[in-house]
Design a protein around this motif. Structure first.
Motif, short mmCIF file in Angstrom:
data_model
loop_
_atom_site.label_atom_id
_atom_site.label_comp_id
_atom_site.label_asym_id
_atom_site.label_seq_id
_atom_site.Cartn_x
_atom_site.Cartn_y
_atom_site.Cartn_z
N PHE A 219 0.84 -1.18 0.00
CA PHE A 219 0.00 0.00 0.00
C PHE A 219 0.88 1.24 0.00
O PHE A 219 2.06 1.17 0.33
CB PHE A 219 -0.96 0.03 1.21
N GLU A 220 0.29 2.32 -0.39
CA GLU A 220 0.98 3.60 -0.38
C GLU A 220 0.10 4.59 0.36
O GLU A 220 -1.03 4.85 -0.05
CB GLU A 220 1.22 4.10 -1.80
N ALA A 221 0.60 5.09 1.48
CA ALA A 221 -0.14 6.11 2.23
C ALA A 221 -0.01 7.43 1.48
O ALA A 221 1.05 7.76 0.97
CB ALA A 221 0.42 6.24 3.64
N MET A 222 -1.11 8.13 1.39
CA MET A 222 -1.12 9.42 0.71
C MET A 222 -1.48 10.49 1.74
O MET A 222 -2.66 10.83 1.89
CB MET A 222 -2.12 9.40 -0.44
N PRO A 223 -0.48 10.96 2.47
CA PRO A 223 -0.76 11.95 3.51
C PRO A 223 -1.41 13.21 2.93
O PRO A 223 -1.11 13.62 1.81
CB PRO A 223 0.61 12.28 4.08
N HIS A 224 -2.32 13.77 3.71
CA HIS A 224 -2.99 15.01 3.31
C HIS A 224 -3.46 15.72 4.57
O HIS A 224 -3.52 15.12 5.64
CB HIS A 224 -4.15 14.72 2.36
N HIS A 225 -3.82 16.97 4.43
CA HIS A 225 -4.32 17.71 5.59
C HIS A 225 -5.73 17.24 5.94
O HIS A 225 -6.40 16.60 5.14
CB HIS A 225 -4.27 19.22 5.32
N LEU A 226 -6.15 17.56 7.13
CA LEU A 226 -7.48 17.19 7.61
C LEU A 226 -8.54 17.79 6.71
O LEU A 226 -8.47 18.97 6.36
CB LEU A 226 -7.67 17.69 9.05
N THR A 227 -9.51 16.96 6.30
CA THR A 227 -10.57 17.41 5.41
C THR A 227 -11.93 17.11 6.02
O THR A 227 -12.04 16.29 6.94
CB THR A 227 -10.46 16.73 4.03
N GLY A 228 -12.96 17.72 5.48
CA GLY A 228 -14.30 17.53 6.02
C GLY A 228 -15.22 16.72 5.14
O GLY A 228 -16.37 16.49 5.50
N SER A 229 -14.75 16.30 3.98
CA SER A 229 -15.60 15.52 3.08
C SER A 229 -14.74 14.69 2.14
O SER A 229 -13.54 14.92 2.00
CB SER A 229 -16.48 16.46 2.24
N THR A 230 -15.36 13.74 1.49
CA THR A 230 -14.65 12.91 0.52
C THR A 230 -14.14 13.76 -0.63
O THR A 230 -13.03 13.56 -1.12
CB THR A 230 -15.57 11.80 0.00
N HIS A 231 -14.95 14.71 -1.06
CA HIS A 231 -14.54 15.61 -2.14
C HIS A 231 -13.27 16.36 -1.75
O HIS A 231 -12.32 16.43 -2.53
CB HIS A 231 -15.68 16.58 -2.47
N GLU A 232 -13.23 16.90 -0.54
CA GLU A 232 -12.04 17.62 -0.07
C GLU A 232 -10.84 16.69 0.06
O GLU A 232 -9.71 17.08 -0.23
CB GLU A 232 -12.33 18.30 1.27
N THR A 233 -11.08 15.45 0.49
CA THR A 233 -9.99 14.48 0.61
C THR A 233 -9.39 14.19 -0.75
O THR A 233 -8.17 14.14 -0.91
CB THR A 233 -10.49 13.18 1.27
N ALA A 234 -10.24 13.99 -1.74
CA ALA A 234 -9.76 13.73 -3.10
C ALA A 234 -8.91 14.89 -3.60
O ALA A 234 -7.83 14.69 -4.17
CB ALA A 234 -10.93 13.48 -4.04
N GLU A 235 -9.37 16.11 -3.37
CA GLU A 235 -8.60 17.28 -3.79
C GLU A 235 -7.27 17.34 -3.05
O GLU A 235 -6.23 17.59 -3.66
CB GLU A 235 -9.40 18.56 -3.53
#
Length: 103
Positions: free
Chosen positions: A18-34
């Motif tokens: 697997f590859e972890a894709m770190p990102h900042h805290l988001t409030g929705s799936t749409h924001e997570t994808a972005e």
């Protein structure tokens, strides 16, 4: 966001790549994808539901919604969506709102 320690241990113990894709805290799936720079339909999201028989996880594509009435009709059960406060017991090392799509 980081991967939950229990999920990372589980995958590593079974030699699942697997590859972890770190990102900042988001409030929705749409924001997570972005935030992760991936198309929304390339993300799987989990929705936790329960009824009098117990808890269950429904996994849907990131650009889709759970149709609870259809789930209940198809399964012959009476699921309701878990409240976020219920998830801390089920997923103790996951951040609130971050339900991994792994049963």
């Amino acid at each position: 966001m980081a991967i939950a320690p229990s999920i990372e241990r589980y995958l590593n113990a079974r030699n699942v790549p697997f590859e972890a894709m770190p990102h900042h805290l988001t409030g929705s799936t749409h924001e997570t994808a972005e935030a992760a720079h991936v198309p929304q339909d390339h993300i799987a999201k989990a929705v936790m539901v329960r009824d009098d028989r117990g808890d269950a996880m429904v996994v849907v594509r990131g650009d889709q919604w759970l149709h609870l009435e259809a789930l209940n009709g198809d399964s012959g059960r009476a699921f309701r969506v878990d409240q976020e406060s219920d998830l801390k017991t089920l997923l103790p090392d996951c951040k609130v709102g971050a339900v991994p799509p792994l049963g």
